[in-house]
Enzyme design. Structure first.
Site, mmCIF file in Angstrom:
data_model
loop_
_atom_site.group_PDB
_atom_site.id
_atom_site.type_symbol
_atom_site.label_atom_id
_atom_site.label_comp_id
_atom_site.label_asym_id
_atom_site.label_seq_id
_atom_site.Cartn_x
_atom_site.Cartn_y
_atom_site.Cartn_z
ATOM 1 N N THR A 71 0.821 -1.216 0.000
ATOM 2 C CA THR A 71 0.000 0.000 0.000
ATOM 3 C C THR A 71 0.852 1.262 0.000
ATOM 4 O OG1 THR A 71 -1.832 -1.098 1.077
ATOM 5 C CG2 THR A 71 -1.698 1.271 1.394
ATOM 6 N N SER A 108 2.297 -7.968 -0.166
ATOM 7 C CA SER A 108 3.003 -8.905 0.713
ATOM 8 C C SER A 108 2.188 -10.158 0.998
ATOM 9 C CB SER A 108 3.416 -8.211 2.005
ATOM 10 O OG SER A 108 2.293 -7.888 2.777
ATOM 11 N N THR A 114 1.672 -4.249 4.282
ATOM 12 C CA THR A 114 1.485 -4.431 5.730
ATOM 13 C C THR A 114 0.937 -5.812 6.092
ATOM 14 O OG1 THR A 114 -0.741 -3.488 5.661
ATOM 15 C CG2 THR A 114 1.074 -1.971 6.133
ATOM 16 N N ASP A 115 0.341 -6.507 5.105
ATOM 17 C CA ASP A 115 -0.322 -7.780 5.445
ATOM 18 C C ASP A 115 0.611 -8.763 6.144
ATOM 19 O OD1 ASP A 115 -2.501 -6.711 4.237
ATOM 20 O OD2 ASP A 115 -2.707 -8.244 2.684
HETATM 21 N N1 DAS Z 1 -1.907 -5.608 -0.163
HETATM 22 C C1 DAS Z 1 -1.431 -5.409 1.161
HETATM 23 C C2 DAS Z 1 0.023 -5.788 1.271
HETATM 24 O O1 DAS Z 1 0.752 -5.594 0.358
HETATM 25 C C3 DAS Z 1 -1.839 -4.172 1.747
HETATM 26 C C4 DAS Z 1 -0.896 -3.260 2.485
HETATM 27 O O2 DAS Z 1 0.234 -3.026 2.123
HETATM 28 O O3 DAS Z 1 -1.341 -2.656 3.474
HETATM 29 O O4 DAS Z 1 0.395 -6.295 2.284
#
Ligand code: DAS
Length: 330
Positions: free
Chosen positions: A15, A62, A95-96
Site C-alpha cells: 500500500t 506482501s 502491511t499484510d
Molecule cells: N496488499 C497489502 C500488502 O501488500 C496491503 C498493504 O500493504 O497494506 O500487504
C-alpha cells in the site's frame, strides 16, 4: 558537523506504493504501483536525515510473499548491511505480512546496523495517508545510532516496534500495529526515542544466517475450530516437516484430532501447539500432555511467527528438546 549516515531504501510494493482513483479511496486502490524513487521523492525532507539510495527489489503485495521472497529480501538486506558504506537499511513493504518478513530478518541478519521495515495502511493518494510520515519516521529510525543492536524494527503510526512482537491487528485502521508488551519507543519530529529493548535473542545472537540459507523446510499452520476434520489436518501435515496448530484458547486440541496429531508426531512431523487468540502463553503440558504426545508449544508466539521460528529451527536440529528450547529463547 558529523557526516550524514548512508541509508539504502529497498522497495517491495504494498500500500505504501499504492494508488487510488481519488483521495477518498482509503481502502479501495491498487497496491504496488509506485516505484521506490517516486515514493522517496514525495518526502524531500527525508534527504536531510541521511544520504539515501533507493532500489526496487520486488513490486508486489506482501500477501504473495512465500519463503523464497523472504530469502530474496533477507539476502539483499544482509549484503547491504555488510558494506562499509551502508549504515542502515529500510525496506518498504506491504502491511499484510510485514511482521513475518521483519521477524525473519530479526532472526537471520548478522549485523547490529539498523534494519527497519515499513508500510502504510493508506496509499499516498488517499486523504490522511500514513505513507509519507511512516517512511520518514522509518528513515529517521534507521539513520539514528540509538537504533543499533535493537534487531529488526517495524515503524508505523509514530511507533517503533520490535519485529519479534509486532502484529497487524486491524484490517484498515491507521492504528493497526500492536506489540503485546508495547512498542519499544516513539518517533517524533524525525527522532526516535526508545524506552525499552528487546529481551529475547536476535540477529547476532541466533544460529541462523540468511546468507547461508537457500531452501527452507515446509512448515504449515492449521487454524482450529470444533468442526475441523482430522482428514483436512492430515492432508496439510502429510508433506510438512512441521505443523503449527493454532488451537482454541490456550492451544487446546479437540478430542477427535488428538490421535491424528499424535500419529503425525510419531512420523516425525513437529506438531506445535499455538493459540488462535492472538496473544498469551501456551503452557507446555498445560491444556494437553505434550510430553506424552511428543508435541511442542510456542510459548507466547503467534502462529504466523511460530511458523518462521520452527522453519529456521528445523534447519539446525530435528531434536524435540532443542526445538522446544528455541521457542523459549527467541
Ligand atoms: N496488499 C497489502 C500488502 O501488500 C496491503 C498493504 O500493504 O497494506 O500487504
Amino acid at each position: 558537523m558529523t557526516a550524514k549516515p548512508n541509508i539504502v531504501v529497498i522497495g517491495t510494493g504494498g500500500t505504501i506504493a499504492g494508488q487510488g482513483k481519488a483521495a477518498v479511496n482509503t481502502s479501495a486502490y491498487l497496491c504496488s504501483v509506485l516505484g521506490i524513487d517516486e515514493i522517496l521523492d514525495a518526502i524531500p525532507h527525508a534527504f536531510a536525515l541521511a544520504n539515501l539510495r533507493a532500489e526496487q527489489l520486488l513490486q508486489t503485495g506482501s500477501e504473495n510473499f512465500n519463503n523464497d521472497h523472504l530469502l530474496v529480501i533477507g539476502k539483499r538486506v544482509a549484503e547491504l548491511l555488510a558494506r562499509q558504506d551502508v549504515d542502515g537499511v529500510v525496506v518498504t513493504h506491504g502491511t499484510d505480512t510485514i511482521e513475518e518478513t521483519a521477524y525473519f530478518l530479526h532472526l537471520t541478519l548478522k549485523s547490529s546496523k539498523p534494519a527497519v521495515v515499513v508500510g502504510a495502511m493508506r496509499p499516498p493518494s488517499a486523504m490522511s495517508s500514513d505513507a509519507a510520515l511512516n517512511l520518514y519516521d522509518a528513515l529517521a529510525v534507521a539513520a539514528h545510532p540509538s537504533s543499533r543492536s535493537m534487531g529488526t524494527l517495524v515503524v508505523a503510526n509514530n511507533e517503533i516496534h520490535s519485529a519479534r512482537d509486532v502484529v497487524k491487528s486491524n484490517s484498515f485502521k491507521l492504528e493497526a500495529f500492536h506489540s503485546p508488551y508495547g512498542a519499544l519507543g516513539y518517533v517524533i519530529e524525525g527522532e526516535p526515542r526508545y524506552y525499552r529493548r528487546p529481551a529475547r535473542a536476535h540477529t547476532l545472537d541466533t544460529p541462523w544466517s540468511v546468507e547461508t540459507l537457500d531452501v527452507l523446510p515446509k512448515v504449515d499452520i492449521v487454524y482450529a475450530y470444533g468442526a475441523l476434520e482430522a482428514q483436512a489436518v492430515e492432508s496439510i501435515a502429510a508433506n510438512a516437516r512441521g505443523l503449527i496448530y493454532a488451537g482454541t484458547g490456550n492451544g487446546n486440541v479437540a478430542r477427535h484430532l488428538v490421535d491424528m496429531l499424535c500419529n503425525a508426531a510419531r512420523r516425525g512431523v513437529q506438531v506445535v501447539r499455538a493459540s488462535r487468540t492472538g496473544a498469551g502463553i501456551v503452557l507446555r503440558n498445560g491444556a494437553q500432555p505434550d510430553d506424552d504426545y511428543g508435541w511442542l508449544t510456542v510459548d507466547d508466539q503467534v502462529p504466523q511467527k511460530a511458523r518462521l521460528l520452527l522453519t529456521l529451527a528445523l534447519t539446525s536440529s530435528a531434536d524435540r528438546r532443542a526445538l522446544q528450547a528455541v521457542f523459549e529463547r527467541y
